[in-house]
Motif scaffolding. Structure first.
Motif, short mmCIF file in Angstrom:
data_model
loop_
_atom_site.label_atom_id
_atom_site.label_comp_id
_atom_site.label_asym_id
_atom_site.label_seq_id
_atom_site.Cartn_x
_atom_site.Cartn_y
_atom_site.Cartn_z
N MET A 26 44.33 75.08 48.77
CA MET A 26 44.50 75.40 47.35
C MET A 26 45.98 75.73 47.06
SD MET A 26 41.41 75.22 45.93
CE MET A 26 42.00 75.66 44.32
N ARG A 27 46.72 76.13 48.12
CA ARG A 27 48.15 76.45 47.97
C ARG A 27 49.03 75.27 48.36
NH1 ARG A 27 49.11 81.85 51.46
NH2 ARG A 27 48.09 80.59 53.04
N ASP A 28 48.42 74.21 48.82
CA ASP A 28 49.18 73.09 49.36
C ASP A 28 48.63 71.78 48.77
OD1 ASP A 28 50.76 71.48 50.90
OD2 ASP A 28 50.11 72.31 52.84
N PRO A 29 48.80 71.61 47.44
CA PRO A 29 48.14 70.48 46.77
C PRO A 29 48.55 69.12 47.33
CG PRO A 29 49.49 71.76 45.21
CD PRO A 29 49.50 72.50 46.50
N ALA A 45 39.49 55.46 54.37
CA ALA A 45 38.86 55.18 55.67
C ALA A 45 37.36 54.94 55.60
CB ALA A 45 39.15 56.35 56.63
N VAL A 46 36.68 55.48 54.58
CA VAL A 46 35.21 55.38 54.56
C VAL A 46 34.72 54.68 53.28
CG1 VAL A 46 34.84 57.44 55.98
CG2 VAL A 46 34.92 57.68 53.49
N GLY A 47 33.52 54.15 53.35
CA GLY A 47 32.97 53.46 52.18
C GLY A 47 31.91 54.26 51.46
N VAL A 48 31.87 55.57 51.69
CA VAL A 48 30.89 56.41 50.98
C VAL A 48 31.65 57.33 50.03
CG1 VAL A 48 29.30 56.39 52.97
CG2 VAL A 48 30.93 58.28 52.71
N PRO A 49 30.95 57.93 49.05
CA PRO A 49 31.66 58.84 48.15
C PRO A 49 32.30 60.01 48.92
CG PRO A 49 29.48 58.33 47.28
CD PRO A 49 29.54 57.77 48.67
N VAL A 50 33.50 60.34 48.53
CA VAL A 50 34.20 61.49 49.11
C VAL A 50 34.32 62.55 48.00
CG1 VAL A 50 36.37 62.32 50.13
CG2 VAL A 50 35.47 60.06 50.73
N THR A 51 33.83 63.75 48.30
CA THR A 51 33.85 64.83 47.32
C THR A 51 34.69 65.98 47.86
OG1 THR A 51 31.86 65.80 48.29
CG2 THR A 51 31.52 64.19 46.55
N ALA A 52 35.04 66.92 47.00
CA ALA A 52 35.82 68.07 47.48
C ALA A 52 35.21 69.35 46.93
CB ALA A 52 37.28 67.95 47.04
N LYS A 53 35.22 70.39 47.76
CA LYS A 53 34.71 71.70 47.31
C LYS A 53 35.89 72.67 47.29
CE LYS A 53 30.96 75.00 48.18
NZ LYS A 53 31.51 76.15 48.87
N LEU A 54 36.14 73.17 46.09
CA LEU A 54 37.34 73.99 45.87
C LEU A 54 36.98 75.38 45.38
CD1 LEU A 54 38.04 71.02 43.91
CD2 LEU A 54 40.05 71.70 45.13
N ARG A 55 37.97 76.23 45.44
CA ARG A 55 37.89 77.56 44.83
C ARG A 55 38.54 77.51 43.45
NH1 ARG A 55 36.07 82.60 47.24
NH2 ARG A 55 35.11 81.93 49.17
N LYS A 56 38.37 78.57 42.68
CA LYS A 56 39.05 78.65 41.37
C LYS A 56 40.57 78.61 41.56
CE LYS A 56 39.88 82.19 37.90
NZ LYS A 56 39.63 83.59 37.53
N GLY A 57 41.04 79.18 42.64
CA GLY A 57 42.47 79.20 42.92
C GLY A 57 42.69 79.94 44.22
N GLY A 59 43.15 85.35 39.01
CA GLY A 59 43.95 85.07 37.81
C GLY A 59 43.78 83.62 37.39
N ARG A 60 44.91 82.94 37.23
CA ARG A 60 44.89 81.59 36.68
C ARG A 60 44.08 80.61 37.56
NH1 ARG A 60 47.91 77.06 36.18
NH2 ARG A 60 48.83 77.43 38.23
N ALA A 61 43.37 79.68 36.88
CA ALA A 61 42.55 78.73 37.61
C ALA A 61 43.38 77.52 38.03
CB ALA A 61 41.37 78.29 36.74
N SER A 62 44.05 77.61 39.20
CA SER A 62 44.88 76.48 39.65
C SER A 62 44.03 75.27 40.04
CB SER A 62 45.77 76.91 40.82
OG SER A 62 44.96 77.27 41.91
N VAL A 63 42.72 75.48 40.10
CA VAL A 63 41.82 74.38 40.46
C VAL A 63 41.89 73.24 39.44
CG1 VAL A 63 39.82 75.45 39.28
CG2 VAL A 63 39.44 73.84 41.13
N VAL A 64 42.29 73.54 38.21
CA VAL A 64 42.33 72.48 37.19
C VAL A 64 43.37 71.42 37.59
CG1 VAL A 64 42.74 71.97 34.75
CG2 VAL A 64 41.56 74.08 35.40
N GLU A 65 44.57 71.88 37.99
CA GLU A 65 45.61 70.91 38.40
C GLU A 65 45.22 70.18 39.68
OE1 GLU A 65 46.85 73.94 36.42
OE2 GLU A 65 48.44 74.22 37.92
#
Ligand SMILES: Cc1cc2nc3c(=O)[nH]c(=O)nc-3n(C[C@H](O)[C@H](O)[C@H](O)COP(=O)(O)O)c2cc1C
Length: 356
Positions: A125-128, A141-153, A157-163
């Protein structure tokens, strides 16, 4: 029309509708092993995730199939990988897909100091730029959907997850799961559902909301308040795998199913134990299942004595003895005793009131 609105290229191209239900089981270390996933799947759920698997560890494992613990009978299964080296993550993802993963999820939210110290998990989250490099390498590398699980930031405070979320979607990530707490916040802080809404409003892929869903009504509220496409449940499912199907019934069909009876609790707990024995043998299953067994009887009136016996079991026979029909009768008697006690107290209180 899809409930997910605009979906990205990868989701449209895949024949697999990986978000077939609007309620998902979260990845949980030490919890979402094969036996638990089988229980949740039998009760009714869509996509289920493995616990977080370290990418380097997977590649180095003498028998990676033991580490991943996937079963060919499992349907829609996502493998969650943790790591911070793009090539290593990509190689681990390829291996996981070979072994049956239908979705690869990138862990960008684990706040454990040991994980973060390696630059993995929530450190991303600190190293976009690194987070995006990992996503790009795995997607290529793969042919399946790749998803990501993130925190708010990272910090409260500010939701850096948006960027970060937007950059990951530009890189081709098929959906984002957002846990509405910063990495530095613990469970005593309420999950910030506004942050989920902000992410949902800023990306064109499905967003899965996560944090503080303990009742079917919470799942519905989260969907309504945030506009998220699906809800992911973690702690609410501990000793309570019915929550997933009950939340699905409410969210998808408007039906509020009652919680399970004591008999059903005991039967499912026993079945869970038997499934764990099948996948890891009796001795290991007994040790690893103790916490689950305790969770199954938490909050049952009169369950404290039973709980203290369940956390010491060593084999299936003992679990059967403790969760057999005799125990249910015993607990009902305890409950009856408690009800009579409270009735007496109430009567006493009432007569006291009348006297005064
Ligand atoms: C025992 C436990 C283990 C967890 N392990 C993982 C994990 O392996 N990967 C992950 O992304 N999150 C993990 N989490 C976080 C949850 O997936 C989820 O994001 C968090 O608990 C918030 O959801 P909840 O309020 O429904 O519990 C874990 C949480 C718990 C309680």
């Amino acid at each position: 029309m899809s409930i997910f609105g605009n979906t990205n290229r990868l989701v449209q191209e895949t024949s697999l509708s990986f978000l077939s239900r609007r309620v998902l089981l979260a990845p949980m270390v030490g919890v979402t092993d094969l036996a638990f996933r089988q229980v949740v799947a039998r009760l009714g759920c869509g996509l289920l995730f493995t616990e977080m698997v370290n990418a380097r560890g997977l590649l180095a494992a003498p028998d990676p199939s033991r580490l991943l613990d996937l079963d060919p009978s499992e349907g829609l299964i996502g493998v969650q990988l943790a790591g911070s080296e793009p090539e290593v993550m990509a190689a681990a993802a390829v291996l996981a897909v070979k072994m049956g993963a239908k979705v690869i999820d990138l862990n960008m939210g684990c706040p454990s100091p040991r994980v973060v110290a390696n630059g993995d998990g929530a450190a991303l989250m600190r190293d976009p730029s690194r987070a995006v490099a990992i996503a790009s390498a795995v997607i290529a590398a793969v042919g399946v959907p790749v998803t990501a699980k993130l925190r708010k930031g990272w910090e409260a405070g500010r939701a850096s997850v948006v960027e970060l979320g937007s950059r990951l979607v530009e890189a081709g990530v098929a959906s984002l799961t957002v846990h509405g707490r910063a990495a530095k916040e613990n469970y005593s802080v309420r999950a910030d559902w506004d942050a989920l809404k902000q992410v949902k409003e800023s990306v064109p892929v499905p967003v899965i909301g996560n944090g503080d869903v303990f009742e079917p009504r919470d799942a519905l509220r989260m969907l309504e308040q945030t506009g998220c496409d699906a809800v992911m449940i973690a702690r609410g499912a501990l000793g309570n795998p019915w929550l997933l199907s009950r939340a699905i019934a409410l969210v998808e069909n408007g039906e509020l199913w009652p919680p399970p009876s004591m008999e059903e609790r005991f039967l499912v707990a026993l079945e869970h134990f038997e499934l764990a024995v099948n996948s890891k043998g009796e001795q290991r299953a007994a040790v690893e299942m103790r916490k689950h067994l305790a969770w199954y009887v938490t909050n049952l009136p009169g369950g404290a004595k039973l709980r203290s016996a369940l956390v010491r079991v060593t084999n299936l026979r003992e679990v059967k003895d403790l969760l057999g029909s005799g125990s249910i009768r015993h607990l009902e008697e305890v409950n009856l005793g408690q009800r009579q006690f409270y009735a007496k107290q109430w009567a006493k209180g009432k007569s006291g009131l009348m006297e005064s």
